[in-house]
Design an enzyme around this catalytic site. Structure first.
Site, short mmCIF file in Angstrom:
data_model
loop_
_atom_site.label_atom_id
_atom_site.label_comp_id
_atom_site.label_asym_id
_atom_site.label_seq_id
_atom_site.Cartn_x
_atom_site.Cartn_y
_atom_site.Cartn_z
CB SER A 60 5.56 0.24 2.55
OG SER A 60 6.04 -1.02 1.67
CB SER A 113 -0.35 -2.20 11.28
OG SER A 113 -1.43 -2.17 11.02
NE ARG A 114 6.88 -7.43 10.51
CZ ARG A 114 7.79 -7.33 9.89
NH1 ARG A 114 7.61 -7.58 8.56
NH2 ARG A 114 9.07 -7.47 10.27
N GLY A 141 2.00 2.43 13.36
CA GLY A 141 1.29 1.12 12.43
C GLY A 141 -0.04 1.58 12.40
CB VAL A 142 -2.06 3.45 10.11
CG1 VAL A 142 -1.72 4.49 10.84
CG2 VAL A 142 -1.25 3.30 8.70
N GLY A 143 -2.52 0.18 9.58
CA GLY A 143 -3.45 -0.87 8.66
C GLY A 143 -4.46 -1.52 9.47
CD GLU A 144 -3.26 -5.32 11.35
OE1 GLU A 144 -3.79 -6.13 11.39
OE2 GLU A 144 -2.57 -5.26 10.22
N GLY A 183 0.85 -1.01 -0.11
CA GLY A 183 0.01 0.09 0.13
C GLY A 183 0.81 1.25 0.02
#
Lengths: 289, 82, 161, 758
Positions: D488, D526-527, D714-717, D486
């Protein structure tokens, strides 16, 4: 495994000859949006595909003295771009333009939507409501068939071997006549109708309904012409009583199944809702004309 | 000595119900060895499938992590993700 | 039975290929013509990742037979940029971060180009319904809509490029 | 590198440059899993079980093998029968035997779509014919689909030897219950006794699929000496290598995996399905084998995440102080153990500062596809129930729902419901931002309602590797091991550019294959921006150290006398000498003279991930006659630590929220009476389409994580956790009805209206 053949005849007789002469299953292709999905999933394994789009006149819309002629393989997108048809039959146009995505609109046709013989086909209730007639050609010549007589059961039509639809005829709309189509789906797009409803009404100069047709989709094995619904509308200005009678008539006409797209109970109730809402739009349009 | 909290699922199996214990250990590795010595199987369990939170910060697979006297250690399952 | 010979135009250039009757246009593009920019997400016309234009009209290439390309003109993502110059829609997708994984992006750009050629000044709602057949699972569509509206404005000459 | 406390000290981090891989993706050049074809490539396809549960009596492949053009046919007999072995691969707990059996069934099929054989042939049509020619004799067994039915005494048993773990006393009889878990502290029952008000409810959620648009795809090529290359779309090239080696009994060094561009994953591409089969067939055929799943296969045989039931009870004082909280979570694992029941329990109440709390859960197998990770695995399920009950509690107490949450909000020092105390977290800041947002007080019309809900996710670190190569001309290549799902790559280039003090455009990031870069865990949890970002930052720092040494050599002074500023070596002070600054490019040009290439590689196991919280506000309009729910407005507030590339951070939040909206309203696995999935396509598995949605406003709250140099959390979760309850709460506000079952699809909403009318 029989190998598939493809043919794109350039005349009606050639097409009939191919279809009638095929030893095994022959499929007529216009837009192909249903056919290709079925081919891929293995639900149909024809021996021959007859692509009709090269037949002169089968793609396109003509305005005539008596009304409109819509070529059987005309795409939804072309139908939506035809100003005359949009003005005369907004319900048919909006129904056709609900079939699938913009991409599907680029291909999907009235004939394909009809002959796929799904109870949920969006354009079919609208065309039936406006008394559309299919011109069927085949080995025994040409015949005119009211659209409601084409589909006989899910996946089945009244067309004989070698027959296909060449075009659809719609009468010139009368004064204060208009139509509408609504469907219910769980999303806003990209769904198959859980309930579809086409309504055509003709009003007198005082706004009283003098003729009506109410057609439901996706609530029975085939599209249902709701005679009692039309009766509920005729003679009314669409008052509360007429709406209630229409709602009841629509519910009573349902004979749906439980499936992944809706329950019987839900479909029946929403059929009443859709009938009322569609009628309201048709009345408004007819009154404005 | 750091204090370690044992989750309920491990208490029954390994510590005979002990909820909190003090462990003589200056690193995460020594903590695992010490737990294994005192409660056979527990050290391995921590090593294979647990993370530890030390004063709130979560560490996974960190042998060399220094533990302080008075550190509050909590065992939790290793965290995955999507 | 032998394969069928098809003569067509792809991205403005003449193209010829042989295909089996049941092969979809998408299969032909990807496997025969090696134009892998069009993607297959579903094979049933439900995701839009394979969007192309047929004589300028937006279609799903998975719902079209390869043989139907005979005599017609096909447009794919590979034909959207002019040489080394991106189409404004492509540029706006980049500027607005309107892609994450990028798998749906080619189909979306082809679809948006077709939209703006037909309707240079769409409302946000019109744009949303136009691309309803292009599934994107990453973005929630927000930035895609911003890119579309901005690209439309630029193409209308309303803002400096 | 020390934590950068002041945003104003950052030049690149926090800006919004164009992503480096973007050009390939908008022009169609990017190579995804299905886009590569090698000379002589065979088409691989998989034969799948039509039964939900059956014993495999016999498989006859002879007719298939006899078809001209068929080059390989395999069944489980062609791969090793490996023993049960628990492990942690990438970021997830796993069992190698289960994974092997999920790739291809051995004695029993456990779900419809379970692979039983695979073929490789010279064309797609021949492969189809070969699949049809394989004869499988089944003894059909009774099946069970739903979680509570699978827990029943008389349920058909999937695994005869399965004895539930974690219950006392240990059961003697096999069941479908894999294990019981429990998290909490205090005495929740005593907490209920203290309460003035107690609210409880039972909720259920449907299994939902990650529904990435790119189906699983790979191409594998095995040489006669066993050396194997795999090109595949996944969330981790090292994960594929490890699983494939284990399942096929190969040496890891014999396998080289190149990560394709990945067309979405969301957790669903953190395990293997097709790669071991492609390798096994390539080994037999001596030619490359490509397998591309159909969408139908993706739905039936990959993904989804669990559905389940959740019972929640919360007690509170009149002033809103929660005195006790309890949850019981039962989750479907699918056909093999491993539902995310532990994180579901751990996250259920993690937003709140609770003295007495307990969350218990069961992991339950049934005849469904084995679940895979999906964004914040487990948390959305339990949080839907907890945040719905919190809403009921706010109504009962007559409190503003944000105030109720603020009253009980977890903060630094709070003992989390899953055990540890929280370090620096930003939940209060998130709630404040939500309450202050104009959305919260905007007017609503008839049949409209507004809901709010929150969510928590741990975030993780883990193993990551990154290399920084300073090129001869002063440009820089950054190689990392994290597939970019996404954007990175942009973040990696930005962090490296920030440390090196050079423009973003001078840094080119790439994703290394398994032979080019050190082991790196999957892109998940989200790592990536946190852990791989940390590795990249450290590698860039080492490069700076080396650049300083080289400058010192050029100037013939001590390395300690050199500072690094804005991409240039400068003398540390007046005493160091009056040298003009030496730009990175000038140092790079002299690399050969000063000791050779300037590279730095860093491999770490990153620790110190920062927990993240979100609060979502949803406005809905409900059609009482059809049950249709329209999302009118949506705002997602989240503590992101610090946004490296804010556009892609917003994108994660908008995308996650939208997946949650789909989960809330329409997405579900529907089974027929034979246990076969009835909606395995995008037509009837209804993900949100563009016209279903409004703009999704992402509000970034930045409470930096002091354990990351740039403050990343970390933001995705997190963004997929609150939507279901936010929408359920909005429906409640609009209609007075509480929907307790996902999806809140029109038939259910209409039925609730009918029930309310009596």
């Amino acid at each position: 495994m029989p190998r598939l053949s493809y043919a794109a005849p350039t005349s009606v007789p050639d097409a009939i000859k191919l279809l009638a002469g095929a030893a095994g299953l022959a499929k007529v292709m216009s837009g192909g949006t249903d056919l290709l999905v079925q081919l891929r999933s293995g639900r149909t394994s024809p021996e021959l595909i007859v692509d009709t789009k090269k037949i002169p006149g089968i793609v396109g819309i003509r305005e005539t003295e008596s009304g409109f002629v819509i070529g059987a393989a005309t795409s939804g997108a072309e139908i939506g771009e035809h100003a005359g048809l949009c003005a005369a039959y907004p319900g048919i146009v909006e129904a056709t333009n609900l079939i699938g995505s913009t991409q599907v609109q680029g291909r999907a046709s009235l004939a394909g939507n009809l002959c796929n013989a799904s109870p949920a086909a969006d354009s079919v209730p609208a065309v039936i409501a406006s008394r559309g007639v299919a011109i069927v050609v085949g080995p025994n010549g040409q015949r005119s068939v009211p659209v409601e007589q084409i589909v006989t059961a899910p996946g089945r039509t009244s067309l004989a071997k070698g027959e296909f639809i060449l075009e659809f005829h719609l009468p010139k709309p009368k004064a204060h006549q208009s139509d509408a189509y609504l469907r219910f789906i769980p999303r806003t797009e990209m769904d198959i109708a859980v309930v579809g409803c086409g309504v055509s009404v003709t009003l007198d100069d005082n706004g009283v309904c003098i003729d009506a047709r109410v057609v439901l989709g996706a609530v029975a094995p085939t599209q249902v012409v709701v005679e009692a619904g039309a009766k509920a509308l005729i003679g009314s200005k669409l008052d509360e009583a007429a709406l209630a009678a229409l709602d009841a008539a629509a519910r009573a006409a349902c004979n749906p199944i439980n499936d992944k797209r809706g329950t019987i109970d839900f479909r029946v109730k929403v059929a009443g809702v859709m009938a009322r809402r569609t009628a309201a739009i048709a009345f408004e349009r007819a009154g404005a004309r | 000595m750091p204090t370690i909290s044992i989750p309920s699922s491990l208490r029954r199996q390994f510590t005979g119900g002990m909820t909190q214990l003090e462990v003589e250990a200056t690193t995460f590795r020594r903590l695992i060895l010490e737990l294994e010595r005192r409660f056979p199987g527990l050290g391995n369990q921590v090593e294979e499938s647990m993370a530890i939170a030390v004063d709130g910060e979560i560490f996974q697979d960190a042998y060399s992590l220094q533990l302080k006297a008075g550190s509050d250690i909590v065992l939790i399952p290793k965290i995955a993700g999507g | 039975m032998s394969k069928i010979h098809v003569t067509t135009t792809v991205n403005g250039e003449p193209a010829e290929f042989l295909c089996e009757p049941q092969e979809s246009m998408l299969d032909v593009l990807r496997d025969t013509l090696k134009l892998t920019g069009s993607k297959e997400g579903c094979g049933s016309g439900d995701c839009g990742a394979c969007s192309i234009t047929l004589d300028g009209r937006l279609v799903c290439s998975c719902l079209m037979l390869g043989v139907e390309a005979e005599g017609h003109s096909i447009g794919t993502i590979e034909g959207v940029a002019r040489g080394d110059e991106l189409h404004p829609i492509q540029r706006k997708f980049l500027e607005h971060a309107a892609l994450q994984c990028g798998f749906c992006t080619p189909g979306l750009i082809v679809a948006v180009k077709a939209l703006l050629e037909k309707n240079p000044n769409p409302t946000e709602t019109e744009a949303r319904f136009w691309i309803a057949g292009n599934l994107c699972r990453c973005t929630g569509y927000d930035k895609i809509l911003r890119a579309i509206m901005d690209a439309a404005a630029e193409l209308r000459g309303e803002v400096a490029a | 590198m020390n934590f950068v406390a002041n945003k104003s000290d950052l030049k690149v981090v926090g800006t919004r440059p164009v992503r480096p891989d973007g050009m390939d993706k908008v022009t169609g050049k990017a190579q995804f899993g299905a886009d590569l074809t090698l000379a002589g490539t065979l088409v691989g396809k998989i034969k799948r079980s039509p039964h939900a549960h059956a014993r495999i009596v016999a498989i006859d492949t002879s007719k298939a093998l006899a078809i001209p053009g068929v080059k390989s046919v395999i069944t489980a007999a062609d791969i090793p029968d490996i023993p049960s072995e628990e492990a942690f691969v990438g970021e997830g707990p796993t069992n190698f035997r289960d994974q092997s059996l999920n790739c291809i069934a051995r004695d029993k099929v456990l779900y419809e779509g379970h692979a039983v054989a695979a073929v490789a042939a010279t064309s797609s049509a021949i492969a189809d014919a070969a699949l049809a020619a394989i004869e499988v004799t089944y003894e059909v067994l009774p099946h069970v689909i739903d979680v509570e039915a699978a827990m029943a005494e008389d349920a058909p048993i999937l695994f005869e030897g399965m004895i539930t773990q974690g219950v006392d006393p240990k059961p003697t009889k096999a069941s479908n219950i894999v294990k019981k878990v429990a998290f909490g502290h205090g005495d929740w029952q005593a907490g209920m006794a203290e309460a003035d008000v107690v609210v409880e409810g039972k909720y259920d959620t449907a299994a939902v699929h990650q529904a990435y648009i790119e189906p699983h795809a790979c191409i594998a090529s095995v040489n006669p000496d066993g050396q194997t290359t795999i090109f595949a779309s996944s969330q981790g090239q090292f994960m594929i290598r490890q699983y494939t080696a284990k399942i096929l009994g190969m040496d890891i060094a014999d396998i080289r995996v190149t990560p394709a561009e990945i067309g979405g994953g969301f957790g669903g591409k953190t395990i293997v399905y097709i790669e071991p089969l492609a390798v096994a067939m390539s080994r037999q055929a001596g030619r490359p084998v490509k397998i591309v799943m159909t969408r139908d296969e993706v739905f039936r045989a990959s993904g989804p995440t669990s559905g389940g039931t959740i019972e929640v009870k919360i007690g509170a004082k009149k002033d809103g102080t929660i005195t006790g909280a309890y949850a019981m979570v039962k989750l479907q694992a699918g056909a093999f153990p491993g539902s995310p029941v532990a994180p579901a329990c751990m996250c259920a109440f993690a937003m709140y500062d609770l003295k007495n709390v307990m969350a218990e859960g069961y992991d339950v197998v049934s005849n469904r596809a084995k679940v895979a990770a999906y964004r914040a695995p487990g948390a959305p399920i339990s949080t839907f129930a907890v945040e719905s009950v919190m809403d009921e509690l706010a109504i009962k107490l007559g409190m503003d729902p944000i105030d109720l949450r603020m009253k009980n909000a977890a903060k630094q020092g709070t003992k989390a419901s899953y055990g540890p105390v929280f370090p620096v977290i930003g939940f209060e800041e998130v709630l404040e931002a939500a309450k202050a947002h104009p959305h919260w007080t905007a007017p609503l019309g008839p049949n409209q309602g507004r809901g709010v809900a929150t969510g928590f996710w741990f975030n993780i670190g883990g193993e990551s590797s990154a290399s920084v190569f300073v090129n001869e001309d002063g440009s820089v290549s950054v190689v990392s091991g994290s597939p970019d799902i996404g954007g990175s790559r942009a973040s990696m280039a930005m962090m490296a550019a920030e440390v090196l003090g050079i423009p973003y455009e001078k840094v080119r990031p790439i994703i290394g294959d398994t032979a080019q870069i050190g082991i790196t865990g999957v892109t998940g949890g989200s790592r990536v921006t946190f852990a791989t970002g940390m590795a990249t930052t450290q590698a860039a720092e080492r490069a700076v150290d080396e650049l300083k040494k080289r400058a010192a050599m050029i100037w013939d002074i001590s390395p300690d006398a050199v500072d690094w500023k804005d991409g240039e070596a400068v003398p540390a002070g007046a005493n160091a000498g009056g040298f003009d600054p030496l730009p990175l490019a000038a140092i790079a040009l002299k690399a050969a003279k000063t000791g050779g290439p300037i590279n730095a590689e860093v491999s770490i196991n990153a620790q110190g991930a920062g927990a993240a919280f979100g609060a979502h506000i949803a406005d809905v309009e409900v059609d009482p006659e059809t049950g249709f729910v329209k999302i009118l407005r949506y705002t997602a507030v989240q503590d992101v630590g610090r946004a490296i590339h804010p556009s892609y951070v917003e994108g994660q939040i908008q995308g996650g929220a939208t997946q949650g909206i789909g989960w809330a309203l329409n997405e579900e696995y529907i089974y027929d009476k034979n246990g076969r999935m009835d909606n395995a396509g995008f037509l009837d598995y209804r993900v949100p389409v563009a016209s279903d949605l409004p703009m999704i406003e992402a509000v970034l709250v930045e409470v930096p994580n002091p354990r990351h140099p740039f403050g990343v959390r970390g933001v995705g979760e997190v963004p997929i956790i609150p939507p279901m309850a936010a929408i359920g709460n909005a429906i409640k506000a609009a209609t007075g009805m509480r929907l307790v079952s996902l999806p809140m699809s029109p038939p259910k909403v209409r039925a609730a209206f009918d029930a309310a009318k009596g």
